[in-house]
Design a protein around this motif. Sequence first.
Motif, PDB file in Angstrom:
ATOM      1  N   ALA A  89       1.070  -1.564   0.079  1.00  0.00           N
ATOM      2  CA  ALA A  89       0.092   0.098  -0.010  1.00  0.00           C
ATOM      3  C   ALA A  89       0.827   1.338   0.012  1.00  0.00           C
ATOM      4  N   ILE A  90       1.911   1.258   0.755  1.00  0.00           N
ATOM      5  CA  ILE A  90       2.810   2.442   0.864  1.00  0.00           C
ATOM      6  C   ILE A  90       3.596   2.488  -0.534  1.00  0.00           C
ATOM      7  N   LEU A  91       4.004   1.427  -1.068  1.00  0.00           N
ATOM      8  CA  LEU A  91       4.636   1.507  -2.300  1.00  0.00           C
ATOM      9  C   LEU A  91       3.554   2.189  -3.400  1.00  0.00           C
ATOM     10  N   TYR A  92       2.451   1.709  -3.316  1.00  0.00           N
ATOM     11  CA  TYR A  92       1.516   2.078  -4.325  1.00  0.00           C
ATOM     12  C   TYR A  92       1.163   3.602  -4.168  1.00  0.00           C
ATOM     13  N   VAL A  93       1.217   4.153  -2.885  1.00  0.00           N
ATOM     14  CA  VAL A  93       0.884   5.633  -2.728  1.00  0.00           C
ATOM     15  C   VAL A  93       2.007   6.344  -3.282  1.00  0.00           C
ATOM     16  N   VAL A  94       3.291   5.883  -3.148  1.00  0.00           N
ATOM     17  CA  VAL A  94       4.661   6.485  -3.489  1.00  0.00           C
ATOM     18  C   VAL A  94       4.604   6.541  -5.195  1.00  0.00           C
ATOM     19  N   LEU A  95       4.371   5.523  -5.680  1.00  0.00           N
ATOM     20  CA  LEU A  95       4.429   5.116  -7.196  1.00  0.00           C
ATOM     21  C   LEU A  95       3.275   5.518  -8.137  1.00  0.00           C
ATOM     22  N   VAL A  96       1.993   5.349  -7.669  1.00  0.00           N
ATOM     23  CA  VAL A  96       0.998   5.372  -8.558  1.00  0.00           C
ATOM     24  C   VAL A  96       0.325   6.869  -8.073  1.00  0.00           C
ATOM     25  N   ILE A  97       0.259   7.346  -6.655  1.00  0.00           N
ATOM     26  CA  ILE A  97      -0.366   8.481  -6.391  1.00  0.00           C
ATOM     27  C   ILE A  97       0.505   9.826  -6.434  1.00  0.00           C
ATOM     28  N   CYS A  98       1.941   9.612  -5.784  1.00  0.00           N
ATOM     29  CA  CYS A  98       2.613  10.578  -5.720  1.00  0.00           C
ATOM     30  C   CYS A  98       3.295  10.885  -6.924  1.00  0.00           C
ATOM     31  N   LEU A  99       4.047   9.737  -7.497  1.00  0.00           N
ATOM     32  CA  LEU A  99       5.136  10.181  -8.375  1.00  0.00           C
ATOM     33  C   LEU A  99       4.426  10.611  -9.882  1.00  0.00           C
ATOM     34  N   PRO A 100       3.393  10.248 -10.165  1.00  0.00           N
ATOM     35  CA  PRO A 100       2.897  10.867 -11.240  1.00  0.00           C
ATOM     36  C   PRO A 100       2.396  12.359 -11.121  1.00  0.00           C
ATOM     37  N   ARG A 101       2.136  12.769  -9.796  1.00  0.00           N
ATOM     38  CA  ARG A 101       1.738  14.312  -9.408  1.00  0.00           C
ATOM     39  C   ARG A 101       3.162  15.117  -9.693  1.00  0.00           C
ATOM     40  N   ALA A 102       4.298  14.384  -9.357  1.00  0.00           N
ATOM     41  CA  ALA A 102       5.545  15.207  -9.613  1.00  0.00           C
ATOM     42  C   ALA A 102       5.808  15.242 -11.080  1.00  0.00           C
ATOM     43  N   TYR A 103       5.525  14.207 -11.839  1.00  0.00           N
ATOM     44  CA  TYR A 103       5.996  13.923 -13.115  1.00  0.00           C
ATOM     45  C   TYR A 103       5.192  14.926 -13.918  1.00  0.00           C
ATOM     46  N   LEU A 104       3.860  15.314 -13.341  1.00  0.00           N
ATOM     47  CA  LEU A 104       2.908  16.247 -14.408  1.00  0.00           C
ATOM     48  C   LEU A 104       3.155  17.629 -13.965  1.00  0.00           C
ATOM     49  N   GLY A 105       4.068  17.850 -12.890  1.00  0.00           N
ATOM     50  CA  GLY A 105       4.176  19.103 -12.374  1.00  0.00           C
ATOM     51  C   GLY A 105       3.320  19.558 -11.638  1.00  0.00           C
TER      52      GLY A 105
END
Length: 230
Positions: free
Chosen positions: A140-156
Motif C-alpha cells: 500500500a505504501i509503495l502504491y501511494v509512492v509510485l501510483v499516487i505521488c510520482l505521477p503528480r511530480a511528473y506532471l508538475g
Amino acid sequence: MNSFDSSIETYLSSLHFGYLAAKTIEVIADLYTFKGLVLIPLLWWMWFQPDERREWRREMVLTTLFSGLLALLVGRLLAHWLPFRARPVFSGELHLHFAGHVIEDAQLSNWSSFPSDHAMLWMAVATGIFLVWRGIGVLAILYVVLVICLPRAYLGFHYPTDLLAGALVGAGITYLMTRDAIRVRCATPALRWMERYPGPSAMLAFIVCLELATQFDELRMLTGSVIKHL
C-alpha cells in the motif's frame, strides 16, 4: 527554489514517453479509481477479517479513517495558512515543459502546492494498513509512492518536497492516532455505537468512505459554488 526540487523536476520534465503514456499517467493522477478506490476497500477487507483480534483490527480501521479525515483537513489548512507556493507546472522561474495537459487549470493554479494533500491523506491510510498487515501495508505504501505521488511530480502538480512533507505528516498523524491511549478513546465509543445501530452506522460508513475516496471534491465544489453566488 531549492536545488533538490529543481533538479528532480528538471529531470522529470525531460522524460517524454509519447502521447499515450503521458495520457495514461494523466488519467492515473486524476481518477479516483487509482486512489481511494484501491486503498479504501482494503480497510473494508480488514474490517470483515474474522479472527481473535477482530475488535483491535476494527479499532485500527476506524482510527485510520479518522486519521485520513484529519490528514485531509490538516493538509487543506496548511495549504491555506502557509506562504503560497506555485505548482511547478505554473512556475515561470523553472522554464520547464511538463508532459500532458494541466487538469483543473484554475483550481490548481489558485491552490498552494505545499504540502500535498494527496500524499498526506493516502499515506495516512496506507500507514494504518501497514500497522495491521505488514505485507499488504508495504504494498500500500509503495502504491501511494509510485501510483499516487510520482505521477503528480511528473506532471508538475507538486514538487518532491510537497509530497515528502505531506507523506511524513500523514504517516505521523496515523501513527499517533493509533497509539493505545488515543485509539481506545476515539474508536471504542464509535465501535460500541456501530454495534448497537448497525443499519445507520453502515450507511454512515459508506458515505464517509465515499467522500474520503473522492477527497470531498464534489462537496467542496458545491460549497464553493454556493458561496460564490451568495
